[in-house]
Structure formats: C-alpha cells, structure tokens
Design an enzyme around this catalytic site. Structure first.
Site, PDB file in Angstrom:
ATOM      1  N   PHE A   8     -21.807   8.542  -7.636  1.00 36.04           N
ATOM      2  CA  PHE A   8     -20.384   8.268  -7.835  1.00 36.04           C
ATOM      3  C   PHE A   8     -19.651   7.776  -6.589  1.00 36.04           C
ATOM      4  CE2 PHE A   8     -20.984  11.447 -11.309  1.00 36.04           C
ATOM      5  CZ  PHE A   8     -20.726  10.585 -12.355  1.00 36.04           C
ATOM      6  N   ASP A   9     -20.342   7.187  -5.610  1.00 32.95           N
ATOM      7  CA  ASP A   9     -19.639   6.694  -4.420  1.00 32.95           C
ATOM      8  C   ASP A   9     -18.909   7.824  -3.692  1.00 32.95           C
ATOM      9  OD1 ASP A   9     -18.680   4.943  -2.520  1.00 32.95           O
ATOM     10  OD2 ASP A   9     -17.059   4.169  -3.741  1.00 32.95           O
ATOM     11  N   TYR A  10     -19.552   8.982  -3.605  1.00 35.41           N
ATOM     12  CA  TYR A  10     -18.968  10.109  -2.893  1.00 35.41           C
ATOM     13  C   TYR A  10     -19.314  10.067  -1.406  1.00 35.41           C
ATOM     14  CZ  TYR A  10     -17.597  12.695  -7.143  1.00 35.41           C
ATOM     15  OH  TYR A  10     -16.991  13.119  -8.300  1.00 35.41           O
ATOM     16  N   ASP A  11     -19.563   8.875  -0.850  1.00 35.82           N
ATOM     17  CA  ASP A  11     -19.947   8.779   0.542  1.00 35.82           C
ATOM     18  C   ASP A  11     -18.993   9.562   1.437  1.00 35.82           C
ATOM     19  OD1 ASP A  11     -18.396   6.634  -0.551  1.00 35.82           O
ATOM     20  OD2 ASP A  11     -18.382   5.694   1.406  1.00 35.82           O
TER      21      ASP A  11
ATOM     22  N   LYS B  65     -15.269  13.652  -0.039  1.00 37.13           N
ATOM     23  CA  LYS B  65     -14.510  13.120  -1.161  1.00 37.13           C
ATOM     24  C   LYS B  65     -14.549  14.074  -2.353  1.00 37.13           C
ATOM     25  CE  LYS B  65     -15.080   8.140  -0.354  1.00 37.13           C
ATOM     26  NZ  LYS B  65     -15.609   6.902  -0.967  1.00 37.13           N
TER      27      LYS B  65
END
Length: 815
Positions: free
Chosen positions: A486-489, A515
């Site tokens: 989920f693009d939780y970088d 995030k």
C-alpha cells in the site's frame, strides 16, 4: 388561516416527506448490507412528520419530539459524547423538531380543534433553539481527543539542545533530528505578544507543481534555505536581508514537471576534516625514520559549506560565506547522482530518479538517497543509499538492498546497482557516539502489486537501517512492514534520543514514525524493540499472483490507528453520513492490510499519505515528550486492467487516481474516501497533534489540528473557523519555553501550543497556507526568532493562493 401559511405548511410537509423518503430508501439499502436500522426507522418517522405537517395534524409535533428523543438515545449509544460524531446525527432532527414546534399553533387535532397554545410553542421553540445554538457555539472551539491532566512534564535533561548553541545547523536542528530548541525567551506567558520581525520573498512562487516544504538552517548570523527549483539563498538572520543566492539551474524533466520540491539543505564545517586530511598527506619520514608534519594551511574558501541536492539528481556544495560553488568538489563542483543507476524504463517518465529531501551531513560524510516514480512501471532504478566525502565529493560507500549487509563498497565504473530496490527518499539521522547512520526505506515499485517482488525487497521494504558512517556497512535493520502492498514507505527522519526507563536505566533509542501511524521505538545499538512489537494476523484473501504476508508488525505506541467501523462513518448531515455508511458496508474491509481486488473497492486505512509522512515529529528533549502531527484520511483502491482504464478515460500519474503499474497484470485506481459533498466519510479529526510521554508510553494529550476555514471543497471555501482537525503536512517545532509551533495545516495559520496541555496559546494569520516545519534561533541582537517558509497549503491543484514568503516572528522590544 391565510393561504400563505397553508402553503408554507404544505411546502414544509413535502420537504419532510422527500427527505424522509430518501432516508428510508437509503436505510433499507443499509439494512440489506447488514448495517444499522436507525436510518430506515428515522426516515419513516420523517415521512409521518411530513404527511402530518402537510395535513396540519398535531401528531407531527409528537412524532418529531419522539424521533429526536430516539435519535439522542441512539447517538449516545453509538458514539458517546464525541461532539463531532454527534453533530450530524442530531442536528437535522433537532432543527426539524424546532421548525415543527414553531408552526405547532397552526396544527390541529382530528376534530379540527387547536392543539397547541402560542405559549407552549414559544417555550418549546426557545428550548430547542437554545439547543441548536449550543451546538453551533461549540463548533468554533477545538474538542480534545485526549485531555491533558494539567501536570507539567518533569525535566529529564537540563542541558538538552545546548549542543547546537544559538543556531539551527541541520534540517532537524541536529543530526539526531529532534527539532528541539532550548530557547525560552518566547514562552507560555508572552507568546501571545509575537509580532512579525521581518519578511522576505524568494522570487520563486510555488506554482506549476512546486511546493515550499523547506525548513531553513541558521548558522552564526545567516539563515540558509532553498526554493522548489533549488535556488539557494542566504539571509541576514536578524533583518532578513539577502546576502547571496545561487541558482544551479536544474533541468526539469517530465517526472519533475509537477513535482518540484527542496525540503532543505545541509551544512558542514570542515575545519577538522581538512586538518586531518592535510596531516595524513603531509607526514614525511627522514633517513632515520623520524616523521615530521608539514601540514598545509587551511583553504581560504569552502571551509564552511552548504550542501545541496537537486531535482535533476545532482549534489553540490557552496561556500557558506560567499555562496560560490566549491569547484574542488566532484566534477567541476557537481556530483552526478545518476552514475551507477540503470536507465529509466521506456514506460517511465524521464528524470524518474531525483532528490527532494535535505541531505544528512555528519563527520565529513554526505548521506543521500533518492526519490523514484511510484506505480508507473517495473524496472525503476535502484534505491541505493550513498555516502560521499564532504571535501572532494568522492563516493565512499553505497548500501543497496540487493546486497544488504554483505557489501557496501561502491561499484566499479560502468557497473550499475540492481534496479527496483526499495529506496530512501527522506533525511537520515546520525549518532556521533556509535558512528551509525539511520535511514528509513520505502518499497519496491509498483507499490500495489506484490507478485513480482524480489526477496531482498521484501526483506528491506519499509525498514529502518543502521550503517557505519565511514563504510556504509550495515549493522542492523528492522522492518515496519513484512510485505508492503500500500505504499506505506517510511519517510520521516528517525529521531534519536537517550530514553530513561522506569527501572532507572537509559537506553539509546531510535524513534521511527510511519505512514501506518505506528511508532517504533528501537534500541539504536541493535534494532531491538524497546516498546513491544506484536506480529498480528491480517487478511490474506488476495488476487491470484499476489504475495501477501500473513502477519504484520504492530507497535505498542501508535496514533490514529483505531480500526474503522460503520459507526465511525461521518458526514455534514445525517444524509451524507448514510451515504458514507452504505459505501463503507459495500467495500472490502477486514481491517488494516485488506488486499486490493478487481471486483470492488477496498478500504485503505491508515491511508498511504499517513499516519506520519516525511515531515516527521519532534521531541521535547528536556522532558522526553514526543510531539507528532498525523494525517487521518481513509482511501480506497481497486485493481483495473490497463486497457479498461484507457477505455474509460483514466489518465495515469504516480500520485493521482490511476497508475498503470506497467509490467504487472493490473493497473490501480484509487482515491480519497469522501462523501458526495467532497468531505471525508469518516469521523474527525482528519489531522491531530499528539503528545506522548516516552518514559511511560502514555498519551498526554491529543487535539485536532487545523480548521476548515481555508480548505476548498469542490471549489467552495467555507471561510468559517471550525477546528475539526484537517490533514497536516510538515512537522512541529518544540522549544524550551514549553511551546510547540506548527504551520502545516490546511488553514492559513501558524500556531503555538502549550507543550504540557495541548492548549492553543497563539495563532498568527498567514497570507497563504504552509507545509514545511518552523525553526527557531537566537539572533546577534539577542532575540529569539521563529521562522517559517510559507508557499501555500499542500496540493491545492491550482496556482491560486501561492507564495514565496519567508516570515520571522519575535517579541517586541518592550516584552
């Protein structure tokens, strides 16, 4: 009765009938989805009210009263005394009861007799009007989520912050990233008297994809900052007068055309490094074996340097005194950061690899990562993290996930680092005692498809990595996600702190905000959790070809991570709240980490903007109180075939509502979870400011951050101050005066909060919004200054309400 009164009642009756019908239909739909029965019941009651008002029957008032009573009981049962949760539930029925009460003298019994006296109507109307006014009167004041006890935090370290003197020499004030300034000239008792001391306009407006997200530096009597187009500017710290500026004239590629940022610059005093280098190269030995030191004099220029990265992936240094390029650095003053990287794939935008964040400069080493395009395609360049000599620009080491702890030596000329490795695009932190650099990593792009992940990407995605500053050799790493879909970088700068424990011991920790809203506190010597981390089972019903982790790590410390449920759905009124509840019940949602599907929308919460984004947090280093601002915006996502997306007219971008994910089986469509009115479909706050006592782990206070006043919804700007708490950007500043400053809200204010209670003590109106983090210093005139760079609130989508303003505040001379 006159005709106009009759027609007024009929119109009111028809309105109530229609609204009741809408509630009934929606309520039945919600029941079919397994949701609350209240809306259907309330809708039927409203239709009865409407019918009776139309027929002028007295039963309308009793049904209106009954509906209001049932509504209040149901509301308190669902959400307790949460003010903003109660507002949409009760206001419509409260207003309807008031209106029916006002017209009640015109209503009749079945036999035609008058039912209600003017006195009864007046008294009941006044009571209901007072209730309406009470609700409205409470809207302009903040409603704390966690109320402070009022106790002042005890001082743990009395010398905190003094190592930086009167300056702000690094992006997070120091290499530990704590954003704490010990100055107490501006304090709780006098912050209300703050005035503008000076202003400066850079000349670079934040337009056409540019955003001012910079936190300036201050060294000696000079403030240093950069513009979104990487112009570097030096200002007199007490007057705001420009001293010099330098323009590296970066190329604007397709990838950076709509993404121009410079969050900060670095600073270094190389006196000691030059002396060491000179001594190492000038030691001579005579015939008898005796050595002599004939070290050369220190250079006349570039002893003190400003270190800058650019949006076209270059690294350079400037003389801090003159602003002239340090030509002995790199190749004619510049280092090309694309050397050693593979070329962007044909399906990607040119200039995919670029730098937006401030570099870390420590112990003679410059540490940089890089930003990559998300979600457009496979085959993006490496996310390698590199260390460069601050004097020469020579590469010293290169850590990349494909090699991990095995090797950090730079590759020979002509060779390239493995593509698609998780990248680091924020600012690192450094512990001078352990000689370790700490940086967080992101994810292998494309972010939402995990079927093509490399084993090393899964090992290092969303991690905190500790490496030796001289060699880049990895000492340890810790994952904040087992497999990110989920693009939780992880993007915020790690915060380093020596944490006193209840048993009297002191543990050197690294605090990593994420995030996801999870806060990981680790022993920075070995990466072991200081606050417990639990592996919890998560949903795994993923699309064929997807690889998802059966468990994910959850920390004992978090902000805004409570699992959403139907009763958390919100709206300005009961009607759009009902729409949001239907939408919620129609989505896939098994809690955080529910995998995306192509069949229907999947709820994503916490959203991939945060939680806590790149702005990071701050710590009151004297008391051990962590201050964080967060974003609480749920989103939804859905896989879609690329050819289908083309047919329906979706336009691909890295940050927008559709990305192709070329090279994978699916594109991804995604957006904010909002109502038809354009407001979030879940309860406020949508952004908060939280104080956590790191010694005990308890949340001291939590308050909503920001109002709706300047936030456009479908082009409409409310213009009223209602502090529900809005999405935030940037970060806080904490001072020794017991204050926390913040200006990254969606409304046009800079604020000062009491660090012990969360109470707002001062609010200064800005010409536009901001999204960086303020900083503070003591000028040569002995005054404490608070400085913010204000270019406009985040992502307005237009060139309106943008600026290039640097603004400094101080106390008047007589304060």
């Amino acid at each position: 009765m006159t005709n106009w009164k009759i027609w007024t009642l009929r119109v009111l009756g028809i309105i109530a009938l229609l609204l009741g019908l809408a509630l009934t239909i929606g309520g039945v739909w919600l029941i079919a989805l397994g949701g609350s029965w209240f809306y259907a019941i309330a809708g039927i009651a409203m239709m009865v009210i409407g019918f009776d008002v139309f027929r002028r029957r007295s039963l309308a008032l009793w049904v209106a009263y009954g509906l209001l009573i049932v509504d209040l009981l149901w509301s308190f049962w669902e959400v307790g005394f949460d003010f903003w949760q109660l507002v949409p539930r009760i206001m419509v029925f409260l207003v309807f009861a008031l209106v029916v009460s006002i017209v009640s003298p015109a209503l009749r019994k079945k036999n035609g007799e008058k039912s209600f006296s003017a006195m009864f109507a007046t008294v009941s109307s006044v009571v209901l009007a007072i209730a309406v006014i009470a609700v409205l009167a409470n809207m302009p004041r903040p409603h704390a989520l966690v109320t402070a006890s009022g106790e002042k935090s005890p001082v743990v370290y009395s010398d905190a912050g003094k190592d930086s003197g009167n300056d702000w020499p690094a992006w997070g004030r120091n290499t530990k990233g704590n954003r704490y300034a010990q100055f107490d000239q501006i304090n709780k008792s006098n912050v209300k008297d703050l005035k503008v001391a000076w202003t400066y306009h850079t000349g670079d407006l934040a337009v056409d994809g540019a955003e001012y997200q910079v936190t300036p530096l201050k060294v000696d009597d000079t403030v240093y900052l950069c513009t979104p187009l990487n112009k570097v500017i030096a200002l007199d710290a007490t007057t705001g007068t420009e001293k010099w500026r330098y323009d590296p004239k970066p190329q604007i590629f397709q990838s950076t055309k709509g993404w121009k940022r410079c969050r900060g610059v670095g600073y270094t005093d190389l006196t000691e490094q030059y002396r060491q280098a000179s001594a190492n190269h000038s030691v001579q030995t005579d015939d008898n074996g005796n050595s002599s030191n004939n070290s050369a004099a220190l250079p006349s220029a570039c002893l003190k340097r400003i270190v800058v990265t650019t949006i076209d992936a270059r690294l350079f240094t400037l003389d801090a005194e003159t602003g002239k390029l340090c030509e002995g650095f790199g190749d004619n003053g510049f280092v090309d950061l694309t050397v050693g990287l593979t070329k962007e794939p044909p399906t990607s935008d040119q200039g995919s690899y670029n730098i937006t964040s401030a570099p870390l400069v420590a112990d003679g080493v410059i540490v940089v990562g890089g930003r990559l395009n998300d979600n457009l395609t496979v085959g993006e360049p490496s996310g390698v993290v590199r260390g460069f000599d601050a004097i020469t620009g020579k590469i010293l080491w290169a850590w990349d996930a494909a090699r991990g702890a095995k090797d950090s030596t730079p590759l020979p000329a002509g060779q390239t680092y493995a593509p698609e490795t998780p990248n680091f695009w924020g600012t690192a932190a450094y512990d001078p005692k352990l000689h370790l650099v700490y940086f967080p990593t992101g994810n292998q792009t494309p972010d939402f498809w995990t079927g093509n992940r490399h084993p090393y990407s899964d090992e290092y995605n969303d991690s905190i990595v500790a490496v030796d500053i001289k060699t880049g050799k990895e000492v340890w790493h810790f994952r904040t996600a087992n497999r990110d879909q989920f693009d939780y970088d992880v993007s915020s700068q790690p915060i380093l702190y020596d944490l006193p424990r209840p048993d009297g011991s002191v543990v050197p920790v690294v605090i990593q905000l994420t995030k996801r809203g999870e806060i990981f506190v680790l022993d920075r010597r070995n990466g072991q959790p200081v606050y417990p981390v639990e592996q919890r089972a998560v949903a795994t019903d993923a699309m064929p070809g997807m690889n998802v982790a059966p468990t994910q790590p959850f920390s004992a410390l978090s902000v805004g991570t409570e699992r959403l449920k139907e009763s958390d759905m919100w709206g300005a009124t009961i009607f759009d709240q009902l729409v949001c509840r239907i939408a919620f019940k129609s989505m896939r949602w098994e809690g955080e980490w529910t995998p995306l599907s192509d069949k229907k929308r999947t709820l994503i919460f916490p959203g991939y903007y945060g939680g806590m984004n790149w702005g990071g947090g701050a710590i009151d280093a004297a008391t051990g109180t962590l201050i964080v601002n967060d974003i609480r915006m749920a989103q939804w996502g859905r896989f879609i075939k690329q050819d289908v997306a083309v047919k329906i007219g979706l336009k691909p971008t890295t940050e927008g509502e559709y990305s192709t994910q070329t090279g994978t089986p699916w594109g991804v469509e995604r957006s904010m979870f909002v109502s038809p009115l354009g407001i979030p479909c879940f309860k406020p706050p949508f952004g908060s400011l939280t104080a956590i006592d790191l010694v005990t782990g308890k949340t001291k206070w939590q308050v909503p951050l920001g109002s709706i006043q300047d936030a456009p919804v479908h082009g409409f700007v409310p213009g009223v101050y209602i502090p529900v708490g809005m999405p935030t950007m940037g970060g806080p500043l904490v001072t020794g005066g017991g204050l926390t400053f913040f200006h990254g809200s969606l409304d046009y204010y800079i604020r000062a909060f009491d660090s012990d209670t969360g109470k707002e003590l001062w609010r200064g109106r800005l010409p536009v919004g901001g999204q960086g983090a303020p900083m503070s210093y003591i000028g040569k005139d002995g005054k404490q200054y608070i400085v913010a760079v204000v270019g406009g609130a985040t992502r307005t989508g237009t060139n309106k309400n943008r600026s290039d303003l640097v603004i400094a505040y101080s106390l008047p001379d007589n304060k």
